[in-house]
Scaffold this motif. Structure first.
Motif, PDB file in Angstrom:
ATOM      1  N   ASP A   1       0.765  -1.168   0.020  1.00 39.73           N
ATOM      2  CA  ASP A   1      -0.069  -0.058   0.090  1.00 39.73           C
ATOM      3  C   ASP A   1       0.815   1.281  -0.132  1.00 39.73           C
ATOM      4  OD1 ASP A   1       0.843   0.516   2.526  1.00 39.73           O
ATOM      5  OD2 ASP A   1      -0.893  -0.518   3.405  1.00 39.73           O
ATOM      6  N   SER A   2       0.126   2.453  -0.100  1.00 36.42           N
ATOM      7  CA  SER A   2       0.832   3.693  -0.405  1.00 36.42           C
ATOM      8  C   SER A   2       1.840   3.865   0.913  1.00 36.42           C
ATOM      9  CB  SER A   2       0.082   4.800  -0.497  1.00 36.42           C
ATOM     10  OG  SER A   2      -0.691   4.680  -1.682  1.00 36.42           O
ATOM     11  N   ALA A   3       1.578   3.620   2.039  1.00 41.06           N
ATOM     12  CA  ALA A   3       2.255   3.972   3.298  1.00 41.06           C
ATOM     13  C   ALA A   3       3.521   3.293   3.169  1.00 41.06           C
ATOM     14  CB  ALA A   3       1.372   3.415   4.497  1.00 41.06           C
ATOM     15  N   ALA A   4       3.612   2.045   2.514  1.00 42.18           N
ATOM     16  CA  ALA A   4       4.992   1.597   2.306  1.00 42.18           C
ATOM     17  C   ALA A   4       6.001   1.611   1.276  1.00 42.18           C
ATOM     18  CB  ALA A   4       4.672   0.025   2.573  1.00 42.18           C
ATOM     19  N   ALA A   5       5.226   2.610   0.541  1.00 40.47           N
ATOM     20  CA  ALA A   5       5.897   2.749  -0.994  1.00 40.47           C
ATOM     21  C   ALA A   5       7.282   3.517  -0.998  1.00 40.47           C
ATOM     22  CB  ALA A   5       5.044   3.237  -1.964  1.00 40.47           C
ATOM     23  N   GLY A   6       7.540   4.454  -0.148  1.00 41.23           N
ATOM     24  CA  GLY A   6       8.592   5.471  -0.111  1.00 41.23           C
ATOM     25  C   GLY A   6      10.173   4.759  -0.152  1.00 41.23           C
ATOM     26  N   PRO A   7      10.446   3.939   0.847  1.00 42.17           N
ATOM     27  CA  PRO A   7      11.466   3.311   0.468  1.00 42.17           C
ATOM     28  C   PRO A   7      11.842   2.483  -0.664  1.00 42.17           C
ATOM     29  CG  PRO A   7      10.728   2.963   2.706  1.00 42.17           C
ATOM     30  CD  PRO A   7       9.512   3.477   2.013  1.00 42.17           C
ATOM     31  N   VAL A   8      10.716   2.186  -1.394  1.00 38.44           N
ATOM     32  CA  VAL A   8      10.722   1.232  -2.511  1.00 38.44           C
ATOM     33  C   VAL A   8      11.012   2.248  -3.612  1.00 38.44           C
ATOM     34  CG1 VAL A   8       9.693  -0.790  -3.673  1.00 38.44           C
ATOM     35  CG2 VAL A   8       9.209  -0.350  -1.447  1.00 38.44           C
ATOM     36  N   LEU A   9      10.292   3.130  -3.711  1.00 35.56           N
ATOM     37  CA  LEU A   9      10.550   4.093  -4.723  1.00 35.56           C
ATOM     38  C   LEU A   9      11.722   4.821  -4.695  1.00 35.56           C
ATOM     39  CD1 LEU A   9       6.946   5.605  -4.843  1.00 35.56           C
ATOM     40  CD2 LEU A   9       7.893   4.225  -6.632  1.00 35.56           C
ATOM     41  N   ALA A  10      12.503   4.769  -3.673  1.00 40.81           N
ATOM     42  CA  ALA A  10      13.826   5.761  -3.437  1.00 40.81           C
ATOM     43  C   ALA A  10      14.856   5.006  -4.681  1.00 40.81           C
ATOM     44  CB  ALA A  10      14.418   5.286  -2.271  1.00 40.81           C
ATOM     45  N   GLY A  11      15.465   6.192  -5.113  1.00 39.20           N
ATOM     46  CA  GLY A  11      16.492   5.785  -6.138  1.00 39.20           C
ATOM     47  C   GLY A  11      15.859   5.868  -7.569  1.00 39.20           C
ATOM     48  N   LEU A  12      14.787   5.768  -7.796  1.00 39.44           N
ATOM     49  CA  LEU A  12      14.198   5.582  -9.136  1.00 39.44           C
ATOM     50  C   LEU A  12      14.583   6.452 -10.021  1.00 39.44           C
ATOM     51  CD1 LEU A  12      10.331   4.900 -10.040  1.00 39.44           C
ATOM     52  CD2 LEU A  12      11.902   6.490 -11.403  1.00 39.44           C
ATOM     53  N   SER A  13      14.824   7.714  -9.752  1.00 37.21           N
ATOM     54  CA  SER A  13      15.469   8.736 -10.716  1.00 37.21           C
ATOM     55  C   SER A  13      16.492   9.637  -9.876  1.00 37.21           C
ATOM     56  CB  SER A  13      14.128   9.446 -11.406  1.00 37.21           C
ATOM     57  OG  SER A  13      13.855  10.019 -10.478  1.00 37.21           O
ATOM     58  N   SER A  14      16.782   9.250  -8.902  1.00 30.98           N
ATOM     59  CA  SER A  14      17.963  10.059  -8.053  1.00 30.98           C
ATOM     60  C   SER A  14      19.112   9.165  -7.811  1.00 30.98           C
ATOM     61  CB  SER A  14      17.139  10.593  -6.600  1.00 30.98           C
ATOM     62  OG  SER A  14      16.820   9.334  -6.074  1.00 30.98           O
ATOM     63  N   GLY A  15      19.921  10.037  -7.421  1.00 26.90           N
ATOM     64  CA  GLY A  15      21.339   9.710  -6.984  1.00 26.90           C
ATOM     65  C   GLY A  15      22.274   9.383  -8.218  1.00 26.90           C
ATOM     66  N   PRO A  16      23.336   8.498  -8.261  1.00 27.50           N
ATOM     67  CA  PRO A  16      24.404   8.523  -9.320  1.00 27.50           C
ATOM     68  C   PRO A  16      23.392   7.863 -10.489  1.00 27.50           C
ATOM     69  CG  PRO A  16      25.238   7.640  -7.190  1.00 27.50           C
ATOM     70  CD  PRO A  16      23.840   8.009  -6.926  1.00 27.50           C
ATOM     71  N   PHE A  17      23.939   8.333 -11.714  1.00 25.02           N
ATOM     72  CA  PHE A  17      23.185   8.274 -12.977  1.00 25.02           C
ATOM     73  C   PHE A  17      23.147   6.701 -13.423  1.00 25.02           C
ATOM     74  CE2 PHE A  17      22.793   8.080 -17.443  1.00 25.02           C
ATOM     75  CZ  PHE A  17      21.618   8.592 -17.769  1.00 25.02           C
ATOM     76  N   ALA A  18      24.264   5.818 -13.071  1.00 25.37           N
ATOM     77  CA  ALA A  18      24.390   4.628 -13.594  1.00 25.37           C
ATOM     78  C   ALA A  18      23.523   3.783 -12.322  1.00 25.37           C
ATOM     79  CB  ALA A  18      25.874   4.127 -13.351  1.00 25.37           C
ATOM     80  N   GLN A  19      23.113   4.412 -11.282  1.00 29.51           N
ATOM     81  CA  GLN A  19      22.039   3.680 -10.269  1.00 29.51           C
ATOM     82  C   GLN A  19      20.986   4.006 -10.270  1.00 29.51           C
ATOM     83  OE1 GLN A  19      24.007   3.761  -6.414  1.00 29.51           O
ATOM     84  NE2 GLN A  19      26.042   3.846  -7.324  1.00 29.51           N
ATOM     85  N   LYS A  20      20.034   4.611 -11.244  1.00 31.22           N
ATOM     86  CA  LYS A  20      18.890   5.024 -11.255  1.00 31.22           C
ATOM     87  C   LYS A  20      18.152   3.976 -11.917  1.00 31.22           C
ATOM     88  CE  LYS A  20      19.922   9.977 -11.576  1.00 31.22           C
ATOM     89  NZ  LYS A  20      19.783  11.321 -12.727  1.00 31.22           N
ATOM     90  N   TRP A  21      17.614   3.031 -10.984  1.00 34.13           N
ATOM     91  CA  TRP A  21      17.042   1.857 -11.477  1.00 34.13           C
ATOM     92  C   TRP A  21      15.694   1.962 -12.365  1.00 34.13           C
ATOM     93  CZ3 TRP A  21      11.682   0.854  -9.987  1.00 34.13           C
ATOM     94  CH2 TRP A  21      11.547   1.633  -8.906  1.00 34.13           C
ATOM     95  N   GLY A  22      15.041   3.079 -12.129  1.00 31.50           N
ATOM     96  CA  GLY A  22      13.773   3.111 -12.808  1.00 31.50           C
ATOM     97  C   GLY A  22      13.795   4.240 -14.283  1.00 31.50           C
ATOM     98  N   ALA A  23      14.973   4.943 -14.109  1.00 31.49           N
ATOM     99  CA  ALA A  23      15.031   5.943 -15.162  1.00 31.49           C
ATOM    100  C   ALA A  23      16.162   5.634 -16.291  1.00 31.49           C
ATOM    101  CB  ALA A  23      15.613   7.374 -14.655  1.00 31.49           C
TER     102      ALA A  23
END
Length: 311
Positions: free
Chosen positions: A231-253
């Motif tokens: 559910d939405s309450a648990a989503a934050g940590p899972v979404l982390a790093g999708l498009s932030s951080g070092p370029f080569a580690q952007k798992w969703g972008a």
């Protein structure tokens, strides 16, 4: 080549950069985001207020940070690249028809508190000169002109997305729906951020790109599966790093950007198909490019998402 600037020429650079340019339907206004004594302008304060938590904003906003010679050289380089940006506007905008680009776009240049390049609102692209200097060295270093061009294409694509989504809204606000929207948006933007580290002159993915996909594709697949079941309450940590951080580690972008770069046919055709498909197009794009074991896992995730949509 960017000329080395003397202290006495800084004011001239600022004056020259605060100008307007016309490119087809869109006018580019280059705006300096600080005053002569180093105080942040109202435009840059609005950027910081949106991007920073209140405590960080309160500490950064009152700082007086006069323009440095190095930052002025970045202004000069941005000013030099602006004519090429004018020529980019029309072909980029054509991919997003019937959405229209803004009639005026502000290129706001600050020197504190933000990231190297970003989109602020529906008509503002920002560059933090201090971040550019810290991350990429002097403006005159080889490759920095091309880097700025990639940044502009990336951020202007986000402005076009802001014009597209009101016409074709994505209404799924589940954790998985939010992830699909971000993967679609950031994949399209990061396609334009790809340098020759990722795609060679013949248009093929490099060994570095293929190795990075080997690392990121299982992460993307696992995270989408998790997001389909929480559910939405648990989503934050899972979404982390999708498009932030070092370029080569952007798992969703980064994976969708590389997949788009390896689609058959003309690049603009691949981009147009993905734009029109919207966030739901992430499923099919991934299905075409994932290895068989991950493709099967993602198909199971898609089926699970269709059965159950957490709130």
């Amino acid at each position: 080549m960017v000329r080395r600037l003397t202290a006495g020429s800084l004011a001239c650079v600022v004056a020259a950069a605060s100008c307007a340019r016309r490119a087809g339907p869109t006018r580019l206004d280059i705006v300096i985001g600080f005053g002569s004594s180093g105080q942040a302008s109202a435009e840059w304060l609005a950027v910081l207020q949106k991007r920073l938590p209140p405590s960080a904003y309160d500490s950064v906003a009152p700082i007086r940070k006069p323009l440095t010679t190095e930052e002025a050289e970045w202004i000069a380089l941005i000013h030099e690249r602006a004519p090429s940006w004018e020529r980019m506007v029309a072909p980029l905008a054509a991919l997003w028809r019937p959405a229209s680009p803004p009639e005026r776009v502000r290129i706001v240049l600050g020197n504190r508190g933000a990231e190297d390049a970003f989109t602020h609102d529906q008509r503002t692209v920002g560059f933090d000169l201090a971040a550019l200097q810290a991350n990429y060295g002097g403006a005159g270093q080889a490759g920095n002109g091309d880097r700025l061009d990639r940044f502009f294409r990336h951020e202007f694509t986000h402005l076009l997305q802001k014009a597209w989504l009101p016409l074709y809204p994505w209404c799924d606000r589940s954790p998985l729906g939010i992830a699909l929207l971000d993967i679609w948006a950031e994949g399209l933007g990061n396609y334009y951020s790809l340098s020759d580290r990722w795609v060679d002159r013949s248009g093929q993915l490099t060994s570095s790109a293929r190795g990075t996909l080997t690392d990121l594709e299982p992460r993307l697949t696992a995270k989408l599966d998790t997001l389909a079941r929480i559910d939405s309450a648990a989503a934050g940590p899972v979404l982390a790093g999708l498009s932030s951080g070092p370029f080569a580690q952007k798992w969703g972008a980064l994976p969708p950007a590389l997949w788009l770069a390896s689609e058959p046919g003309p690049p603009d055709s691949a981009m147009r198909r993905f734009i029109v498909a919207g966030p739901a197009g992430v499923w099919d794009l991934a299905d075409r490019h994932l290895p068989p074991s991950l493709r099967a896992a993602l198909q199971d995730t898609r089926a699970a998402a269709a059965r159950c949509r957490p709130r």
